[in-house]
Scaffold this motif. Structure first.
Motif, short mmCIF file in Angstrom:
data_model
loop_
_atom_site.label_atom_id
_atom_site.label_comp_id
_atom_site.label_asym_id
_atom_site.label_seq_id
_atom_site.Cartn_x
_atom_site.Cartn_y
_atom_site.Cartn_z
N GLU A 138 10.83 3.31 -3.07
CA GLU A 138 11.41 2.18 -3.79
C GLU A 138 12.03 1.15 -2.83
O GLU A 138 11.88 -0.06 -3.04
N GLN A 139 12.70 1.60 -1.78
CA GLN A 139 13.32 0.67 -0.83
C GLN A 139 12.26 -0.11 -0.04
O GLN A 139 12.41 -1.31 0.20
N GLU A 140 11.20 0.58 0.34
CA GLU A 140 10.10 -0.10 1.05
C GLU A 140 9.51 -1.20 0.16
O GLU A 140 9.27 -2.31 0.62
N TRP A 141 9.29 -0.87 -1.12
CA TRP A 141 8.71 -1.85 -2.03
C TRP A 141 9.67 -3.03 -2.22
O TRP A 141 9.26 -4.19 -2.23
N ALA A 142 10.96 -2.76 -2.36
CA ALA A 142 11.95 -3.82 -2.55
C ALA A 142 12.00 -4.76 -1.34
O ALA A 142 12.29 -5.94 -1.50
N ASN A 143 11.71 -4.23 -0.16
CA ASN A 143 11.76 -5.03 1.07
C ASN A 143 10.41 -5.61 1.47
O ASN A 143 10.30 -6.22 2.53
N THR A 144 9.39 -5.43 0.63
CA THR A 144 8.06 -5.95 0.94
C THR A 144 8.05 -7.46 0.74
O THR A 144 8.45 -7.97 -0.29
N GLY A 145 7.55 -8.16 1.75
CA GLY A 145 7.49 -9.62 1.71
C GLY A 145 6.34 -10.14 0.87
O GLY A 145 5.45 -9.38 0.46
N PRO A 146 6.34 -11.43 0.60
CA PRO A 146 5.32 -12.04 -0.26
C PRO A 146 3.90 -11.87 0.25
O PRO A 146 2.98 -11.66 -0.54
N GLN A 147 3.70 -11.95 1.56
CA GLN A 147 2.34 -11.79 2.11
C GLN A 147 1.83 -10.37 1.89
O GLN A 147 0.67 -10.17 1.52
N GLU A 148 2.69 -9.38 2.12
CA GLU A 148 2.27 -7.98 1.92
C GLU A 148 2.03 -7.70 0.44
O GLU A 148 1.08 -7.01 0.07
N ARG A 149 2.86 -8.25 -0.43
CA ARG A 149 2.65 -8.08 -1.88
C ARG A 149 1.33 -8.71 -2.30
O ARG A 149 0.60 -8.13 -3.11
N ALA A 150 1.01 -9.86 -1.75
CA ALA A 150 -0.27 -10.52 -2.06
C ALA A 150 -1.44 -9.68 -1.57
O ALA A 150 -2.47 -9.56 -2.26
N ARG A 151 -1.30 -9.05 -0.40
CA ARG A 151 -2.36 -8.19 0.13
C ARG A 151 -2.57 -6.98 -0.79
O ARG A 151 -3.70 -6.60 -1.09
N ILE A 152 -1.47 -6.39 -1.24
CA ILE A 152 -1.55 -5.23 -2.14
C ILE A 152 -2.19 -5.64 -3.47
O ILE A 152 -3.06 -4.95 -4.00
N PRO A 201 -4.84 0.38 -2.48
CA PRO A 201 -4.15 0.08 -1.22
C PRO A 201 -3.02 1.04 -0.89
O PRO A 201 -2.70 1.25 0.28
N GLU A 202 -2.42 1.67 -1.89
CA GLU A 202 -1.32 2.61 -1.64
C GLU A 202 -1.77 3.86 -0.89
O GLU A 202 -0.96 4.53 -0.26
#
Length: 118
Positions: free
Chosen positions: A12-26, A100-101
């Motif tokens: 959960e902490q990793e996901w909360a700290n994921t930036g917009p570029q990484e979220r877009a990639r996922i 991707p996970e």
């Protein structure tokens, strides 16, 4: 054809700290997965954070006790799911392996057969 529940877990902490570029990639990875899986995807959704969960447990007088938060506390939490229809477990594994996970160090995927009522 069998049905499988694909559970997507992550930190959960990793996901909360994921930036917009990484979220877009996922997200792009999930779009590729859905395009490749096609009609095999029966349904699926990303879930709200675990803090929004409500849990029910046996309470006094056989009435449920309602508590805020997830049922279990753990580092990895359920973040989303898909329901797949596949010829067999190997086919479900091949499809879920595209998520991707699977390749991320802070997440993973669990596959469970769905018991069909006859």
């Amino acid at each position: 054809m069998a049905k499988y529940l694909v559970l997507i877990y992550g930190d959960e902490q990793e996901w909360a700290n994921t930036g917009p570029q990484e979220r877009a990639r996922i997200e792009a990875g999930h779009q590729r997965f859905a395009a490749t899986a096609g009609a095999a995807v029966i349904g699926g959704h990303e879930l709200m954070p675990p803090g929004t969960a409500t849990s029910l447990r046996q309470g006094p007088a056989e009435r449920p006790t309602v508590t805020d938060g997830p049922f279990l506390e753990s580092k990895e939490v359920l973040g989303g799911f898909y329901v797949l229809e596949a010829a067999d477990l190997d086919a479900a594994i091949a499809l879920a392996g595209l998520l991707p996970e699977v390749a991320a160090s802070h997440s993973g995927v669990e596959i469970r057969p769905i018991r069909e009522n006859n």
